[in-house]
Write a protein that holds these residues in place. Sequence first.
Motif, PDB file in Angstrom:
ATOM      1  N   TYR A 323       0.863  -1.181   0.000  1.00 31.44           N
ATOM      2  CA  TYR A 323       0.000   0.000   0.000  1.00 31.44           C
ATOM      3  C   TYR A 323       0.900   1.230   0.000  1.00 31.44           C
ATOM      4  CZ  TYR A 323      -3.364   3.444   1.828  1.00 31.44           C
ATOM      5  OH  TYR A 323      -4.146   4.557   2.016  1.00 31.44           O
ATOM      6  N   PRO A 324       1.374   1.666  -1.186  1.00 31.68           N
ATOM      7  CA  PRO A 324       2.376   2.743  -1.258  1.00 31.68           C
ATOM      8  C   PRO A 324       1.848   4.073  -0.727  1.00 31.68           C
ATOM      9  CG  PRO A 324       2.187   1.562  -3.342  1.00 31.68           C
ATOM     10  CD  PRO A 324       1.035   1.126  -2.503  1.00 31.68           C
ATOM     11  N   GLN A 325       2.777   4.836  -0.107  1.00 34.40           N
ATOM     12  CA  GLN A 325       2.438   6.135   0.457  1.00 34.40           C
ATOM     13  C   GLN A 325       3.071   7.290  -0.310  1.00 34.40           C
ATOM     14  OE1 GLN A 325       0.307   6.127   3.524  1.00 34.40           O
ATOM     15  NE2 GLN A 325       0.090   4.205   2.396  1.00 34.40           N
ATOM     16  N   GLN A 326       3.979   6.993  -1.227  1.00 36.73           N
ATOM     17  CA  GLN A 326       4.595   8.037  -2.055  1.00 36.73           C
ATOM     18  C   GLN A 326       5.136   7.420  -3.337  1.00 36.73           C
ATOM     19  OE1 GLN A 326       8.120   7.304  -2.163  1.00 36.73           O
ATOM     20  NE2 GLN A 326       8.994   8.139  -0.292  1.00 36.73           N
ATOM     21  N   GLN A 327       5.692   8.263  -4.208  1.00 33.29           N
ATOM     22  CA  GLN A 327       5.974   7.841  -5.584  1.00 33.29           C
ATOM     23  C   GLN A 327       7.001   6.716  -5.674  1.00 33.29           C
ATOM     24  OE1 GLN A 327       7.580  10.808  -8.206  1.00 33.29           O
ATOM     25  NE2 GLN A 327       6.751   9.830 -10.021  1.00 33.29           N
ATOM     26  N   GLU A 328       8.087   6.811  -4.929  1.00 33.01           N
ATOM     27  CA  GLU A 328       9.086   5.751  -5.011  1.00 33.01           C
ATOM     28  C   GLU A 328       8.489   4.415  -4.584  1.00 33.01           C
ATOM     29  OE1 GLU A 328      13.378   4.304  -3.256  1.00 33.01           O
ATOM     30  OE2 GLU A 328      12.204   5.767  -2.144  1.00 33.01           O
ATOM     31  N   GLN A 329       7.632   4.445  -3.576  1.00 34.21           N
ATOM     32  CA  GLN A 329       6.993   3.211  -3.128  1.00 34.21           C
ATOM     33  C   GLN A 329       6.042   2.655  -4.190  1.00 34.21           C
ATOM     34  OE1 GLN A 329       5.365   4.412   0.657  1.00 34.21           O
ATOM     35  NE2 GLN A 329       7.402   4.918   1.455  1.00 34.21           N
ATOM     36  N   GLU A 330       5.442   3.540  -4.991  1.00 41.51           N
ATOM     37  CA  GLU A 330       4.638   3.081  -6.123  1.00 41.51           C
ATOM     38  C   GLU A 330       5.505   2.281  -7.093  1.00 41.51           C
ATOM     39  OE1 GLU A 330       1.487   3.309  -7.030  1.00 41.51           O
ATOM     40  OE2 GLU A 330       0.661   4.595  -5.459  1.00 41.51           O
ATOM     41  N   MET A 331       6.713   2.779  -7.378  1.00 42.42           N
ATOM     42  CA  MET A 331       7.621   2.078  -8.279  1.00 42.42           C
ATOM     43  C   MET A 331       8.021   0.723  -7.701  1.00 42.42           C
ATOM     44  SD  MET A 331      10.094   5.180  -9.563  1.00 42.42           S
ATOM     45  CE  MET A 331      11.071   4.078 -10.601  1.00 42.42           C
ATOM     46  N   ILE A 332       8.269   0.686  -6.392  1.00 45.99           N
ATOM     47  CA  ILE A 332       8.638  -0.566  -5.729  1.00 45.99           C
ATOM     48  C   ILE A 332       7.492  -1.564  -5.819  1.00 45.99           C
ATOM     49  CG2 ILE A 332       9.118  -1.583  -3.464  1.00 45.99           C
ATOM     50  CD1 ILE A 332      10.649   1.107  -2.861  1.00 45.99           C
ATOM     51  N   ALA A 333       6.268  -1.089  -5.560  1.00 46.69           N
ATOM     52  CA  ALA A 333       5.098  -1.970  -5.634  1.00 46.69           C
ATOM     53  C   ALA A 333       4.919  -2.533  -7.032  1.00 46.69           C
ATOM     54  CB  ALA A 333       3.856  -1.209  -5.187  1.00 46.69           C
ATOM     55  N   GLN A 334       5.160  -1.694  -8.045  1.00 45.45           N
ATOM     56  CA  GLN A 334       5.040  -2.155  -9.431  1.00 45.45           C
ATOM     57  C   GLN A 334       6.052  -3.260  -9.726  1.00 45.45           C
ATOM     58  OE1 GLN A 334       5.486   1.412 -11.790  1.00 45.45           O
ATOM     59  NE2 GLN A 334       3.694   2.372 -10.868  1.00 45.45           N
ATOM     60  N   GLN A 335       7.271  -3.111  -9.189  1.00 40.90           N
ATOM     61  CA  GLN A 335       8.294  -4.119  -9.434  1.00 40.90           C
ATOM     62  C   GLN A 335       7.951  -5.435  -8.733  1.00 40.90           C
ATOM     63  OE1 GLN A 335       9.439  -2.337 -12.019  1.00 40.90           O
ATOM     64  NE2 GLN A 335      11.367  -3.389 -11.619  1.00 40.90           N
ATOM     65  N   VAL A 336       7.445  -5.351  -7.515  1.00 39.28           N
ATOM     66  CA  VAL A 336       7.056  -6.563  -6.783  1.00 39.28           C
ATOM     67  C   VAL A 336       5.955  -7.299  -7.532  1.00 39.28           C
ATOM     68  CG1 VAL A 336       5.982  -7.437  -4.659  1.00 39.28           C
ATOM     69  CG2 VAL A 336       7.762  -5.681  -4.521  1.00 39.28           C
ATOM     70  N   GLU A 337       4.975  -6.544  -7.999  1.00 37.88           N
ATOM     71  CA  GLU A 337       3.872  -7.169  -8.736  1.00 37.88           C
ATOM     72  C   GLU A 337       4.368  -7.756 -10.055  1.00 37.88           C
ATOM     73  OE1 GLU A 337      -0.618  -6.069  -8.442  1.00 37.88           O
ATOM     74  OE2 GLU A 337       0.281  -4.743  -9.944  1.00 37.88           O
ATOM     75  N   ARG A 338       5.277  -7.053 -10.732  1.00 38.05           N
ATOM     76  CA  ARG A 338       5.843  -7.559 -11.997  1.00 38.05           C
ATOM     77  C   ARG A 338       6.532  -8.902 -11.788  1.00 38.05           C
ATOM     78  NH1 ARG A 338      10.831  -7.611 -14.089  1.00 38.05           N
ATOM     79  NH2 ARG A 338      11.659  -6.283 -12.429  1.00 38.05           N
ATOM     80  N   LEU A 339       7.204  -9.058 -10.652  1.00 36.44           N
ATOM     81  CA  LEU A 339       7.925 -10.289 -10.362  1.00 36.44           C
ATOM     82  C   LEU A 339       7.003 -11.408  -9.883  1.00 36.44           C
ATOM     83  CD1 LEU A 339      10.947  -8.664  -8.517  1.00 36.44           C
ATOM     84  CD2 LEU A 339      11.081  -9.921 -10.674  1.00 36.44           C
ATOM     85  N   GLY A 340       5.739 -11.080  -9.633  1.00 35.17           N
ATOM     86  CA  GLY A 340       4.798 -12.092  -9.151  1.00 35.17           C
ATOM     87  C   GLY A 340       4.958 -12.424  -7.686  1.00 35.17           C
ATOM     88  N   CYS A 341       5.592 -11.496  -6.935  1.00 32.60           N
ATOM     89  CA  CYS A 341       5.859 -11.743  -5.509  1.00 32.60           C
ATOM     90  C   CYS A 341       4.866 -11.053  -4.585  1.00 32.60           C
ATOM     91  CB  CYS A 341       7.273 -11.287  -5.159  1.00 32.60           C
ATOM     92  SG  CYS A 341       8.566 -12.189  -6.041  1.00 32.60           S
ATOM     93  N   GLY A 342       3.852 -10.413  -5.145  1.00 32.38           N
ATOM     94  CA  GLY A 342       2.898  -9.729  -4.289  1.00 32.38           C
ATOM     95  C   GLY A 342       1.870  -8.960  -5.075  1.00 32.38           C
ATOM     96  N   ILE A 343       1.057  -8.203  -4.351  1.00 33.91           N
ATOM     97  CA  ILE A 343      -0.048  -7.452  -4.928  1.00 33.91           C
ATOM     98  C   ILE A 343       0.091  -5.982  -4.573  1.00 33.91           C
ATOM     99  CG2 ILE A 343      -2.553  -7.098  -4.864  1.00 33.91           C
ATOM    100  CD1 ILE A 343      -2.830 -10.108  -4.315  1.00 33.91           C
ATOM    101  N   HIS A 344      -0.029  -5.140  -5.588  1.00 41.90           N
ATOM    102  CA  HIS A 344       0.033  -3.688  -5.434  1.00 41.90           C
ATOM    103  C   HIS A 344      -1.390  -3.167  -5.269  1.00 41.90           C
ATOM    104  CE1 HIS A 344       0.758   0.384  -7.700  1.00 41.90           C
ATOM    105  NE2 HIS A 344       0.523   0.560  -6.415  1.00 41.90           N
ATOM    106  N   LEU A 345      -1.708  -2.593  -4.101  1.00 42.17           N
ATOM    107  CA  LEU A 345      -3.024  -2.023  -3.863  1.00 42.17           C
ATOM    108  C   LEU A 345      -3.094  -0.627  -4.475  1.00 42.17           C
ATOM    109  CD1 LEU A 345      -3.771  -2.960  -0.137  1.00 42.17           C
ATOM    110  CD2 LEU A 345      -4.691  -4.031  -2.191  1.00 42.17           C
TER     111      LEU A 345
END
Length: 398
Positions: A323-345
């Motif tokens: 659950y990202p709180q700022q822009q860099e965390q959005e990028m991190i969430a996108q990478q995690v989801e791309r790798l199939g290791c989690g879900i970006h809310l």
Amino acid sequence: MGKAIFFNIPAHGHTNPTLALVRELIDQGEEVLYYSFPDLKEKIEETGATYMPYSIERLEDTNYTEEQLKYFPIVFRVCIESTATMLEFLLNEVDREKPDYIIHDSLATWGKYVGQIKQIPTICSTTTFPFHESFLNMPKEFFNLILQFARGDLKHLVKALSIQHRLCKKYNIKKPPLLDALASKEKLNIVYTAAEFTPNGDVFDDTYCFAGPSISDRGEGEKVTLPISEKPVVYISLGSIFGENKKFYEDCFHAFKDIEATFVLSLGNKMKETDFSFVPENFILYDFVNQIDLLQKVDIFVTHGGMNSAQEGLYFKVPLILYPQQQEQEMIAQQVERLGCGIHLKECNSDTLKQSLLKLLNNEEYKQRSEEFGTLLQEKGGYKRAAVEIMSFYKQKV
């Protein structure tokens, strides 16, 4: 052996990944003088390094809000103004201490200037994603950068460039390109993640050492004793900066109260259990947990997606809900989801939280991908590999 000066900024997230590295350098016989701020003195000294204070008590223009400091022009201005204020002091410190090499955080602009002026081998420590000019060819990232310039107010950028020009002229050094303020590239760049996790990771040259997460138990927070049970364990934390989010916690209570699992919620230092009128029986609340210890015991991690938290979760092979709180965390969430290791809310409420958790619990593929990527991160070498690269680098420059 060698003597290093480490320049960092007053942020736990930029300091914590460096602590194991500094301890390893010292164990190898290096002497490390670590320049930082009083709040971080104790944890720095625990590594065996010598804590060194800056000539200022805080970075310049600290009247900016946390919201404003998300934008590049303001961050650039704060860093370059702090550089201008401290530079003479730091040059005198270097003359006195005579280090063999300098390590500086990617935002500690003054470290780069000191290295250039004194012609000392200089290494960049990057605790976030490294930046590359090719990112500007990626439409979404380019749009986000333009948005940062617009929202951050161009007057700050103009002021920062004026100060930078004056410093370069005064010390007769080459003016760095504008994007270097985001990247701060040196001839050796230590990055505490994997290239496979980094956007456009294949564009970085061999001056970048993607060492993987720098994992060590810093002894911070309470160790959690979990009940003996076959139920899955879910850890929830928004970190220390974004922890004051009562609605998020109440959404978690509502979403998870009927799920057969144990939920460990770390509130941070901004909220207390007494702030809530209702806490489900399957929740255990803490002010501050030992995250490194706990992540080795849990099945799912619900996180804001800060770089350190995300890397630690992935390192221990835990699927993530972000659950990202700022822009860099959005990028991190996108990478995690791309790798199939989690879900970006992309939208966070009790329904999306519950759906995401059930999806992770009922889909073995997330666990399998997390196992595979966690193994890759562990094989990178972490702080031990980073220490070897640093010592090899500066010895080649002698």
